[in-house]
Design an enzyme around this catalytic site. Structure first.
Site, PDB file in Angstrom:
ATOM      1  CE  LYS A  52      -3.570  -2.203   2.459  1.00 32.16           C
ATOM      2  NZ  LYS A  52      -4.495  -2.919   3.423  1.00 32.16           N
ATOM      3  CD  GLN A  96      -3.429  -4.456   6.357  1.00 31.48           C
ATOM      4  OE1 GLN A  96      -3.432  -3.665   5.813  1.00 31.48           O
ATOM      5  NE2 GLN A  96      -3.798  -5.435   6.093  1.00 31.48           N
ATOM      6  CG  ASP A 119      -9.669  -0.033   4.954  1.00 28.87           C
ATOM      7  OD1 ASP A 119      -9.448  -0.361   4.132  1.00 28.87           O
ATOM      8  OD2 ASP A 119      -8.745  -0.089   6.101  1.00 28.87           O
TER       9      ASP A 119
END
Ligand code: GUN
Length: 292
Positions: A52, A96, A119
């Site tokens: 990412k 994460q 997200d």
């Protein structure tokens, strides 16, 4: 049979985003800035977060990686989230998953400012998604929609079977495929570990989206001719012939299922690269929303 080439499409999307970043730079404005928090040292998670960050560099975004130890307390993580919420330099950030057992994932997701939640995991954003309101769509489902869109795969009136009800993929995908609009307007069946006789269901599917994490679960006998296959599985399987000592395997028996499919995503090179491209897209959107 057509391969849904996530590697190529994600590259196209990254090029489009890079062109947007160039326009922002030309105007002398601040480029988008994505931050990622990772707690602990799980190998797969470190690899994903590393990809990412690398993708941010590739399109010209700023990025910040926050690494916290495996023994981080929930309070310490919530404090870091508060910092990122309040930092005007950061347009969007992710935490994460999975998190170590001492940390309550729900508390963490609730703590993220919904306007920076690229997200799309905060209940506010998830609720907006379910109500067809403008929001951040979780990156993996967003990537799957984009693949279906760019290849012109018909979804209207089709029977879509989703395998797996995770909050990250299966559950949102089941909502999105049934929404009004394109891609959407499908009749959706959401299957999971308590589903009885799954073959009876998958063999009636026009589109199968498998997000189970069981290598080679979906076999040719379980699908009908001309099915569309989206394989979200990314399981690491030990393979000493590979430099890293493992290879990535999907949920679908690709060699045999691809013989019957009209469209199919490969693993790797299908859904995986799309997830990262769409996270960048959400970050670009977050920057635009902050500047309104
Ligand atoms: N773990 C697996 N997939 C994801 C994702 O899309 N976002 C975050 N934050 N964690 C993940």
């Amino acid at each position: 049979m057509t391969i849904l080439d996530g590697k190529k499409i994600s590259n196209d999307i990254k090029n489009e985003i890079a062109a947007e970043v160039q326009k922002i730079k030309d105007k002398g404005e601040k480029v988008p800035h994505l931050a990622a928090i990772i707690v602990g040292n799980d190998g797969a998670s470190l690899t994903y977060v590393g990809s990412k960050v690398k993708a941010c560099e590739r399109v010209g975004f700023e990025s910040t990686l926050v690494q916290m130890s495996n023994t981080t307390s929930e309070v310490e993580l919530l404090e870091k989230i508060k910092e990122l919420n309040e930092n005007p330099e950061i347009d969007g950030f992710i935490v994460q998953l999975p998190l170590p057992p001492q940390i309550n994932e729900q508390q963490v997701l609730l703590a993220v400012n919904p306007d920076k939640d690229v997200d799309g995991f905060h209940p506010t954003n998830f609720g907006k998604m379910a109500l067809d309101m403008s929001t951040f769509i979780p990156a993996t489902p967003f990537g799957i929609l984009e693949l279906l869109d760019r290849y012109g795969v018909e979804t209207k009136g089709k029977h879509t079977v989703v395998i797996g009800r995770s909050h990250i993929v299966g559950r949102p995908m089941s909502i999105l495929m049934g929404r009004k609009g394109f891609p959407g307007n499908s009749t959706v069946t959401l299957t999971h570990s308590h589903t009885k006789n799954i073959t009876q269901i998958t063999s009636q599917a026009d589109i199968i989206i498998s997000a189970l994490g069981v290598p080679n679960f979906l076999k040719a006998e379980m699908v009908k001719d001309d099915v569309v296959i989206i394989d979200v599985g990314i399981t690491r399987v030990t393979d000493e012939t590979k430099p890293r000592g493992y290879r990535i395997v999907g949920d679908v028996d690709f060699a045999n299922v691809s013989q019957k499919a009209s469209y199919i995503t490969p693993v790797p090179g299908g859904v995986g690269p799309m997830t990262i491209a769409m996270l960048l897209k959400n970050t670009l959107l977050a920057r635009e929303r902050h500047n309104i």
